[in-house]
Design an enzyme around this catalytic site. Structure first.
Site, PDB file in Angstrom:
ATOM      1  N   CYS A   1       0.822  -1.210   0.000  1.00  0.00           N
ATOM      2  CA  CYS A   1       0.000   0.000   0.000  1.00  0.00           C
ATOM      3  C   CYS A   1       0.859   1.265   0.000  1.00  0.00           C
ATOM      4  O   CYS A   1       1.788   1.388   0.802  1.00  0.00           O
ATOM      5  CB  CYS A   1      -0.884  -0.029   1.243  1.00  0.00           C
TER       6      CYS A   1
ATOM      7  N   ASP B   1      -6.204  -4.728  10.085  1.00  0.00           N
ATOM      8  CA  ASP B   1      -6.008  -5.115   8.680  1.00  0.00           C
ATOM      9  C   ASP B   1      -4.744  -4.483   8.106  1.00  0.00           C
ATOM     10  O   ASP B   1      -4.651  -3.265   7.993  1.00  0.00           O
ATOM     11  CB  ASP B   1      -7.251  -4.663   7.887  1.00  0.00           C
TER      12      ASP B   1
ATOM     13  N   ARG C   1     -12.545   0.697  -5.091  1.00  0.00           N
ATOM     14  CA  ARG C   1     -12.170   0.570  -3.685  1.00  0.00           C
ATOM     15  C   ARG C   1     -11.719   1.919  -3.106  1.00  0.00           C
ATOM     16  O   ARG C   1     -11.717   2.137  -1.903  1.00  0.00           O
ATOM     17  CB  ARG C   1     -11.032  -0.443  -3.600  1.00  0.00           C
TER      18      ARG C   1
ATOM     19  N   GLU D   1      -2.651   3.554  -5.663  1.00  0.00           N
ATOM     20  CA  GLU D   1      -2.410   3.563  -4.221  1.00  0.00           C
ATOM     21  C   GLU D   1      -1.769   2.247  -3.774  1.00  0.00           C
ATOM     22  O   GLU D   1      -1.683   1.957  -2.592  1.00  0.00           O
ATOM     23  CB  GLU D   1      -3.714   3.805  -3.453  1.00  0.00           C
TER      24      GLU D   1
ATOM     25  N   GLY E   1      17.166  -7.836  17.168  1.00  0.00           N
ATOM     26  CA  GLY E   1      17.543  -8.784  16.109  1.00  0.00           C
ATOM     27  C   GLY E   1      18.880  -9.411  16.450  1.00  0.00           C
ATOM     28  O   GLY E   1      19.483  -9.112  17.491  1.00  0.00           O
TER      29      GLY E   1
HETATM   30  P1  RVP Z   1      -0.631  -6.855   4.082  1.00  0.00           P
HETATM   31  O1  RVP Z   1      -1.123  -8.028   4.879  1.00  0.00           O
HETATM   32  O2  RVP Z   1       0.347  -6.006   4.832  1.00  0.00           O
HETATM   33  O3  RVP Z   1      -0.109  -7.264   2.751  1.00  0.00           O
HETATM   34  O4  RVP Z   1      -1.885  -5.898   3.843  1.00  0.00           O
HETATM   35  C1  RVP Z   1      -3.076  -6.336   3.246  1.00  0.00           C
HETATM   36  C2  RVP Z   1      -4.090  -5.207   3.295  1.00  0.00           C
HETATM   37  O5  RVP Z   1      -3.614  -4.092   2.519  1.00  0.00           O
HETATM   38  C3  RVP Z   1      -5.430  -5.524   2.687  1.00  0.00           C
HETATM   39  O6  RVP Z   1      -6.270  -6.267   3.535  1.00  0.00           O
HETATM   40  C4  RVP Z   1      -5.980  -4.139   2.390  1.00  0.00           C
HETATM   41  O7  RVP Z   1      -6.571  -3.532   3.517  1.00  0.00           O
HETATM   42  C5  RVP Z   1      -4.738  -3.348   2.046  1.00  0.00           C
HETATM   43  N1  RVP Z   1      -4.566  -3.157   0.596  1.00  0.00           N
HETATM   44  C6  RVP Z   1      -4.934  -3.965  -0.428  1.00  0.00           C
HETATM   45  N2  RVP Z   1      -4.554  -3.373  -1.571  1.00  0.00           N
HETATM   46  C7  RVP Z   1      -3.979  -2.228  -1.215  1.00  0.00           C
HETATM   47  C8  RVP Z   1      -3.423  -1.236  -2.109  1.00  0.00           C
HETATM   48  O8  RVP Z   1      -3.273  -1.448  -3.300  1.00  0.00           O
HETATM   49  N3  RVP Z   1      -3.080  -0.088  -1.573  1.00  0.00           N
HETATM   50  N4  RVP Z   1      -3.967  -2.111   0.113  1.00  0.00           N
END
Ligand code: RVP
Length: 504
Positions: A320, A359, A419, A432, A488
């Site tokens: 993200c 999440d 989304r 994003e 670590g």
């Molecule tokens: P991670 O487990 O850290 O990979 O995060 C997964 C979460 O990231 C998803 O459940 C969602 O809330 C979020 N997500 C999914 N796509 C994107 C993005 O493209 N920004 N973010």
């Protein structure tokens, strides 16, 4: 004037748990990780849907399809099938999970009598399966004519153009069972006749399933599997705040047990309208989660709108880049802590407990323990599950190492602009999320077993046998950046130079 928070927002990595007293009775084998999934009157009624482990898989095309849903429900968690696909294909995935019968396999490697030995060898290479039913039309549901296994042919002695009909074990020599046979009965037949697999046929001798000897054993090893009252696996599904009037009925019809509005930012009228529509048409029968939020106000807004659970987290996901592109978000630990407080406050006021889900941003297994200690009822993970055999994405070799592809729902690859949209006619169209690789890690079952053992060990270190007890007893401390280095391996020459983060 803008509001300023007194404290910086923090991530999981900035916290540690300080151990408490561990009584002799507190051992990992006794830890119960059961946790509520949807709102209920705590203390007055049972939660209508609980998870047996506090882990759910993310609403993402690279993570949650029907295969992942079956694998995770087998271990006690739930998947939310990704919503960025047509209503028909999402509903079909949900229906496949509900139709899945543990131990009863719909064969994906089928032959017709005219298939040649050369094609048999190629098919075995492609699917990895060596037990191949022969049916009149070469399809899984066709009339059963025989079976081919490795014991039926010798490549060194036979011509590659030999037809299957010449070397298969024909139907009259096969032991079969009829539809309606239970897994236990099927397994007894397998043992009595020393078989490796047992075809299940209908009244017209059409092939329905294969039961394999090892599957029954596996079934017995899954004491935590998450089943509905008809013994079908539980499954969730993602929806959006645009086409819910069409999507929700299709998913409910397909058998989805719980829905979740999938949005990067959920403190909005769009989510409220979606929940209201569901309540108007289904009352409380359809369960629906909402989010994501990162503060008390966001939680209260969605709780009052009627959300069954609320997801927490903006910008912490591994793929993200929302924080970089839009400058919105909050450290995942701080967001979880504040929303957990809001949940407890709401419960005190109303008697209604609305579970929260942390999440995104789980990198190490111990981050799950931290999230639970901070008040999360369960966590949602994308990167973690994307690494396994069961995720829908491709396994590829990169610089000599196996990787799985993993991309964000906000990446150009996913094109899931809905989304991130904020209403209006034109959807936003800037990224994003990123497209990436994650190290391939094998089967979900093996990995989740280790993760759960780590969580249970941590809980025992804090003297807790259940998640609510863990939350009550946990003592958390923030750590300085130098003590993170101390945490670590340090001041030694490492033999394996791969950073820990890319090994988990
Ligand atoms: P991670 O487990 O850290 O990979 O995060 C997964 C979460 O990231 C998803 O459940 C969602 O809330 C979020 N997500 C999914 N796509 C994107 C993005 O493209 N920004 N973010």
């Amino acid at each position: 004037m803008a509001f300023y928070y007194e404290e910086p927002s923090r991530t999981f990595n900035e916290y540690l748990l300080v151990p408490g007293h561990t009584p002799a009775s507190c051992i990992p084998a006794k830890v119960d990780l059961k946790t509520p999934l949807v709102r209920y009157r705590k203390g007055q009624e049972e939660c209508p849907i609980s998870l047996n482990i506090p882990m759910v898989s993310a609403i993402m095309a690279a993570v949650s399809d029907d295969h992942m849903a079956v694998a995770l429900a087998t271990e006690g968690g739930i998947s939310f099938i990704y919503g960025n696909q047509t209503i028909e294909s999402e509903a079909a995935m949900v229906a496949r999970v509900k139709a899945y019968k543990a131990g009863f396999v719909v064969s994906d490697t089928n032959l017709s009598p005219d298939t040649t030995l050369e094609e048999v060898v190629a098919l075995k290479e492609q699917t990895g399966h060596s037990t191949m039913p022969v049916t009149d039309n070469g399809q899984a549901g066709g009339k059963l004519l025989g079976i081919v296994t490795e014991r039926d042919y010798r490549l060194s002695r036979m011509s590659l153009d030999t037809k299957v009909s010449e070397f298969m074990t024909p139907r009259e020599n096969l032991v079969v069972a009829t539809e309606g046979t239970s897994l236990k009965e099927a397994n007894d037949i397998i043992w009595d006749h020393k078989l490796n697999s047992l075809p299940i046929v209908d009244a017209n001798d059409n092939l329905c399933y294969l039961v394999f000897r090892q599957d029954y054993d596996t079934h017995k090893e899954n004491p935590l599997e998450l089943l509905d009252n008809e013994k079908r696996y539980l499954v969730g599904a993602g929806i959006n705040s645009r086409d819910y009037a069409e999507r929700v009925p299709a998913l409910v019809e397909a058998g989805a047990d719980v829905l979740c509005i999938d949005s990067s930012e959920g403190y909005s009228d769009w989510q409220k309208m979606t929940i209201e529509w569901v309540r108007e048409h289904y009352g409380n029968d359809v369960k629906i989660g909402a989010g994501n939020v990162v503060d008390r106000e966001g939680f209260r807004f969605l709780a009052e709108a009627g959300a069954d659970f609320i997801k927490v987290g903006i910008g912490g996901g591994s793929i993200c880049i929302t924080r970089e592109t839009k400058g919105i978000g909050r450290g995942q630990a701080t967001a979880t802590i504040e929303v957990a407080k809001a949940r407890d406050e709401y419960f005190e006021e109303t008697g209604i407990y609305v579970p929260i889900c942390s999440d995104g941003g789980i990198v190490y297994d111990h981050h799950i323990s931290l999230a639970l200690a901070m008040g999360a009822d369960f966590v949602m993970l994308g990167r973690y599950f994307a690494r396994f055999d069961e995720s829908p994405s491709a396994k590829v070799m990169v610089n000599g190492t196996y990787m799985k592809e993993y991309w964000g729902e906000g990446s150009a690859r996913a094109r899931n602009w809905g989304r991130y949209d904020l209403g209006g006619k034109k959807s936003l169209s800037f990224e994003e999320g990123v497209d990436s690789y994650v190290p391939y890690a094998g089967s979900l079952k093996d990995n989740i077993a280790v993760t759960l053992l780590k969580i249970k060990s941590t809980m025992c270190n804090c003297g807790a046998l259940t998640i609510p007890e863990f939350r009550d007893k946990a003592k958390l401390t923030t750590v300085s950046s130098t003590s993170i280095v101390e945490g670590g391996a340090h001041d030694v020459l490492l033999k394996d130079k791969t950073p820990y983060a890319s090994r988990v």
